[in-house]
Motif scaffolding. Structure first.
Motif, PDB file in Angstrom:
ATOM      1  N   SER A  81       0.825  -1.201   0.000  1.00 21.78           N
ATOM      2  CA  SER A  81       0.000   0.000   0.000  1.00 21.78           C
ATOM      3  C   SER A  81       0.862   1.255   0.000  1.00 21.78           C
ATOM      4  CB  SER A  81      -0.926  -0.002   1.221  1.00 21.78           C
ATOM      5  OG  SER A  81      -1.787   1.110   1.199  1.00 21.78           O
ATOM      6  N   GLY A  82       1.915   1.271   0.814  1.00 23.28           N
ATOM      7  CA  GLY A  82       2.815   2.421   0.818  1.00 23.28           C
ATOM      8  C   GLY A  82       3.401   2.678  -0.557  1.00 23.28           C
ATOM      9  N   PHE A  83       3.796   1.612  -1.241  1.00 23.10           N
ATOM     10  CA  PHE A  83       4.343   1.700  -2.589  1.00 23.10           C
ATOM     11  C   PHE A  83       3.303   2.254  -3.560  1.00 23.10           C
ATOM     12  CE2 PHE A  83       7.560  -0.152  -5.580  1.00 23.10           C
ATOM     13  CZ  PHE A  83       6.875   0.038  -6.768  1.00 23.10           C
ATOM     14  N   VAL A  84       2.139   1.606  -3.589  1.00 24.06           N
ATOM     15  CA  VAL A  84       1.132   1.888  -4.609  1.00 24.06           C
ATOM     16  C   VAL A  84       0.427   3.224  -4.378  1.00 24.06           C
ATOM     17  CG1 VAL A  84      -1.091   1.107  -5.505  1.00 24.06           C
ATOM     18  CG2 VAL A  84       0.783  -0.508  -5.223  1.00 24.06           C
ATOM     19  N   ILE A  85       0.129   3.547  -3.139  1.00 24.24           N
ATOM     20  CA  ILE A  85      -0.589   4.799  -2.886  1.00 24.24           C
ATOM     21  C   ILE A  85       0.295   5.991  -3.210  1.00 24.24           C
ATOM     22  CG2 ILE A  85      -1.702   6.213  -1.134  1.00 24.24           C
ATOM     23  CD1 ILE A  85      -3.300   3.761  -2.125  1.00 24.24           C
ATOM     24  N   LEU A  86       1.574   5.928  -2.878  1.00 22.65           N
ATOM     25  CA  LEU A  86       2.463   7.022  -3.255  1.00 22.65           C
ATOM     26  C   LEU A  86       2.540   7.138  -4.777  1.00 22.65           C
ATOM     27  CD1 LEU A  86       4.342   9.279  -2.517  1.00 22.65           C
ATOM     28  CD2 LEU A  86       6.203   7.616  -2.268  1.00 22.65           C
ATOM     29  N   MET A  87       2.585   6.003  -5.459  1.00 15.33           N
ATOM     30  CA  MET A  87       2.591   6.016  -6.910  1.00 15.33           C
ATOM     31  C   MET A  87       1.312   6.641  -7.461  1.00 15.33           C
ATOM     32  SD  MET A  87       3.252   2.804  -9.487  1.00 15.33           S
ATOM     33  CE  MET A  87       2.156   1.712  -8.588  1.00 15.33           C
ATOM     34  N   SER A  88       0.181   6.350  -6.825  1.00 10.32           N
ATOM     35  CA  SER A  88      -1.111   6.797  -7.356  1.00 10.32           C
ATOM     36  C   SER A  88      -1.371   8.275  -7.119  1.00 10.32           C
ATOM     37  CB  SER A  88      -2.236   5.962  -6.750  1.00 10.32           C
ATOM     38  OG  SER A  88      -2.436   6.292  -5.389  1.00 10.32           O
ATOM     39  N   ILE A  89      -0.724   8.882  -6.102  1.00 12.04           N
ATOM     40  CA  ILE A  89      -1.008  10.297  -5.826  1.00 12.04           C
ATOM     41  C   ILE A  89      -0.109  11.231  -6.612  1.00 12.04           C
ATOM     42  CG2 ILE A  89      -1.829   9.766  -3.499  1.00 12.04           C
ATOM     43  CD1 ILE A  89       0.789  10.978  -2.422  1.00 12.04           C
ATOM     44  N   TRP A  90       0.913  10.697  -7.264  1.00  7.76           N
ATOM     45  CA  TRP A  90       1.854  11.571  -7.963  1.00  7.76           C
ATOM     46  C   TRP A  90       1.147  12.313  -9.088  1.00  7.76           C
ATOM     47  CZ3 TRP A  90       6.645  10.739  -5.633  1.00  7.76           C
ATOM     48  CH2 TRP A  90       7.640  11.662  -5.988  1.00  7.76           C
ATOM     49  N   GLY A  91       1.095  13.627  -8.986  1.00  8.46           N
ATOM     50  CA  GLY A  91       0.461  14.433 -10.004  1.00  8.46           C
ATOM     51  C   GLY A  91      -1.043  14.548  -9.878  1.00  8.46           C
ATOM     52  N   ALA A 128      -3.161   5.311 -13.698  1.00  8.40           N
ATOM     53  CA  ALA A 128      -4.109   4.215 -13.481  1.00  8.40           C
ATOM     54  C   ALA A 128      -3.476   3.073 -12.733  1.00  8.40           C
ATOM     55  CB  ALA A 128      -4.652   3.709 -14.822  1.00  8.40           C
ATOM     56  N   THR A 129      -2.160   3.031 -12.729  1.00  9.60           N
ATOM     57  CA  THR A 129      -1.490   1.931 -12.041  1.00  9.60           C
ATOM     58  C   THR A 129      -1.875   1.881 -10.581  1.00  9.60           C
ATOM     59  OG1 THR A 129       0.379   2.226 -13.519  1.00  9.60           O
ATOM     60  CG2 THR A 129       0.761   0.901 -11.547  1.00  9.60           C
ATOM     61  N   GLY A 130      -1.914   3.032  -9.924  1.00 10.30           N
ATOM     62  CA  GLY A 130      -2.249   3.047  -8.509  1.00 10.30           C
ATOM     63  C   GLY A 130      -3.649   2.556  -8.243  1.00 10.30           C
ATOM     64  N   GLU A 131      -4.576   2.835  -9.170  1.00 13.14           N
ATOM     65  CA  GLU A 131      -5.941   2.397  -8.969  1.00 13.14           C
ATOM     66  C   GLU A 131      -6.041   0.891  -9.060  1.00 13.14           C
ATOM     67  OE1 GLU A 131      -8.412   4.396 -11.759  1.00 13.14           O
ATOM     68  OE2 GLU A 131      -7.636   6.365 -11.261  1.00 13.14           O
ATOM     69  N   LYS A 132      -5.211   0.287  -9.888  1.00 16.13           N
ATOM     70  CA  LYS A 132      -5.305  -1.152 -10.094  1.00 16.13           C
ATOM     71  C   LYS A 132      -4.649  -1.954  -8.989  1.00 16.13           C
ATOM     72  CE  LYS A 132      -7.144  -1.433 -14.301  1.00 16.13           C
ATOM     73  NZ  LYS A 132      -8.293  -2.273 -14.631  1.00 16.13           N
ATOM     74  N   ALA A 133      -3.713  -1.340  -8.263  1.00 19.63           N
ATOM     75  CA  ALA A 133      -2.859  -2.168  -7.405  1.00 19.63           C
ATOM     76  C   ALA A 133      -2.892  -1.806  -5.946  1.00 19.63           C
ATOM     77  CB  ALA A 133      -1.420  -2.094  -7.917  1.00 19.63           C
ATOM     78  N   SER A 134      -3.939  -1.118  -5.452  1.00 19.46           N
ATOM     79  CA  SER A 134      -3.980  -0.797  -4.045  1.00 19.46           C
ATOM     80  C   SER A 134      -4.356  -2.009  -3.226  1.00 19.46           C
ATOM     81  CB  SER A 134      -4.983   0.332  -3.807  1.00 19.46           C
ATOM     82  OG  SER A 134      -6.285  -0.131  -4.006  1.00 19.46           O
ATOM     83  N   VAL A 135      -4.280  -1.955  -1.860  1.00 21.39           N
ATOM     84  CA  VAL A 135      -4.535  -3.089  -1.001  1.00 21.39           C
ATOM     85  C   VAL A 135      -5.568  -2.759   0.037  1.00 21.39           C
ATOM     86  CG1 VAL A 135      -2.190  -3.879  -1.287  1.00 21.39           C
ATOM     87  CG2 VAL A 135      -2.761  -2.472   0.642  1.00 21.39           C
ATOM     88  N   PRO A 136      -6.124  -3.930   0.915  1.00 13.79           N
ATOM     89  CA  PRO A 136      -7.085  -3.737   1.953  1.00 13.79           C
ATOM     90  C   PRO A 136      -6.483  -3.298   3.217  1.00 13.79           C
ATOM     91  CG  PRO A 136      -6.693  -6.039   1.585  1.00 13.79           C
ATOM     92  CD  PRO A 136      -5.882  -5.287   0.594  1.00 13.79           C
TER      93      PRO A 136
END
Length: 385
Positions: A72-82, A377-385
């Protein structure tokens, strides 16, 4: 493959397939812990005695949630960029709530319409309604499903990460944010103050920061400062994991939770090693299309494996041998999870993405397209619970 190569893979694929595999692995670890260690009331016996050959490995599955937090730390940071705050909030709403609402409804139906009693939270209809908000812990209401505790942790992480969204995400600001959070987590480790647990989350902060550090390696390369942050977070994560597992062993006894301390340490180090391999691009060869399906199954499976066990295991445990009962339950949970993904999750996600795509393709004359080297879109596809 170095960090640059991994960044190129991100540009080309729009997602990291290896994260789908790790997410599914984390979900299966949690499932194994519940089915083969924790769900004594479901089996009517101590699961560790029913499945002695895998009891230690299953016991380590308790840490699957910690791996979720790293991802989640990986993906959420990726998803918020920009992104702006509104876009981030909408993406989280669409990602988390549809399957969750179905989960709350299914749990209420299991205990309200069947004779199931194992793991019954004994909630009123109103309390199930409060669970629909995902804020039940903040409102003093018990979780309808035991796995919901981790979603409360996730929500608090989203609130914290929103600080970066509001001020604008840059490498320097990320480093400051991560350093301060680690400093606070280390300082308040072991604190019993309610506000500390609510805001700082010292038991889980290290995992989120570790995941963020590995994403930054993927984007900017494996810089020394990022390795230092990952290393410090790893030390805190090992300490937190030892404490969490030791607390469980103390509560239920070693016979019911036969997990030695060295195995906990090795497991957390293994998590960090796997995430480092993702950051360095060493797992970029994992491009099997089926990994996307496994990634889609992960969140529903995490939510629905408990009610599946509550319904199926008591019905089969006196007829089938325990391994076969567990297999049937797992397959049923996976099948229902895929159905929920296709019926509840995917249609809403596709609708929201199509609306956003339509707006992006028809900008007003005063608007200019935002430039970003990463497919958001990568962040939307790969987040966690």
């Amino acid at each position: 493959m170095n960090g640059t190569g991994s960044r190129e893979a991100l540009r080309g694929s729009g997602r990291l397939a290896e994260l789908d595999l790790l997410r599914f692995f984390a979900a299966m670890a949690v499932l194994a812990f519940h089915y083969f260690i924790a769900f004594a009331s479901v089996w009517g016996d101590r699961p560790a005695e029913l499945f002695p050959a895998i009891s230690t490995l299953s016991g380590l599955g308790i840490l699957g949630v910690e791996l979720f937090f790293m991802i989640s730390g990986f993906v959420i940071l990726m998803s918020i960029w920009g992104r702006g705050l509104g876009a981030f909030a909408l993406s989280r709403l669409v990602r988390l709530y549809p399957a969750y609402w179905v989960s709350v409804a299914v749990t209420a139906a299991v205990y309200g319409l069947t004779a199931a009693t194992a793991l019954d939270p004994k909630l009123s209809l109103g309390e199930y309604g409060i669970n629909l908000t995902m804020l039940q812990r903040a409102l003093g209401v018990y979780d309808a499903n035991g796995v919901y505790w981790s979603l409360w942790v996730e929500l608090r992480f989203y609130v914290l990460i929103s600080i970066l969204v509001i001020i604008g995400v840059t490498l320097t600001r990320c480093l400051v944010f991560m350093g301060l959070w680690l400093l606070a987590a280390g300082f308040f480790a072991g604190s019993d103050e309610a506000w500390v647990d609510l805001v700082v989350m010292p038991k889980y902060a290290a995992y989120f920061v570790g995941g963020m550090a590995f994403f930054l390696m993927t984007r900017f390369g494996p810089r020394l400062v990022l390795w230092c942050l990952a290393g410090i977070s790893g030390g805190l994560a090992v300490s937190a994991a030892i404490d969490r597992v030791a607390g469980r062993v103390e509560n239920v006894g070693y016979a019911a939770m036969p997990v030695p301390e060295w195995a906990v340490v090795a497991t957390v180090i293994g998590f960090y090693a796997l995430m480092a391999m993702v950051a360095l691009g060493w797992l970029g060869w994992l491009r099997w299309r089926g990994l996307v399906v496994l990634g889609a199954l992960t969140y529903p499976l995490y939510l629905f494996h408990t009610p599946a066990a509550v319904l199926i295991v008591p019905a089969l445990r006196d007829t089938l041998p325990p391994p076969l009962t567990a297999l049937v339950t797992l397959l049923a949970a996976m099948a229902f999870s895929y159905l929920v993904y296709r019926v509840a999750e995917r249609p809403l996600q596709e609708f929201v993405k199509s609306r956003r795509r339509g707006r992006a393709e028809s900008p007003s004359p005063s608007q200019l397209p935002a430039l970003s080297p990463f497919p958001l879109a990568t962040g939307e596809k790969a987040s966690v619970p």
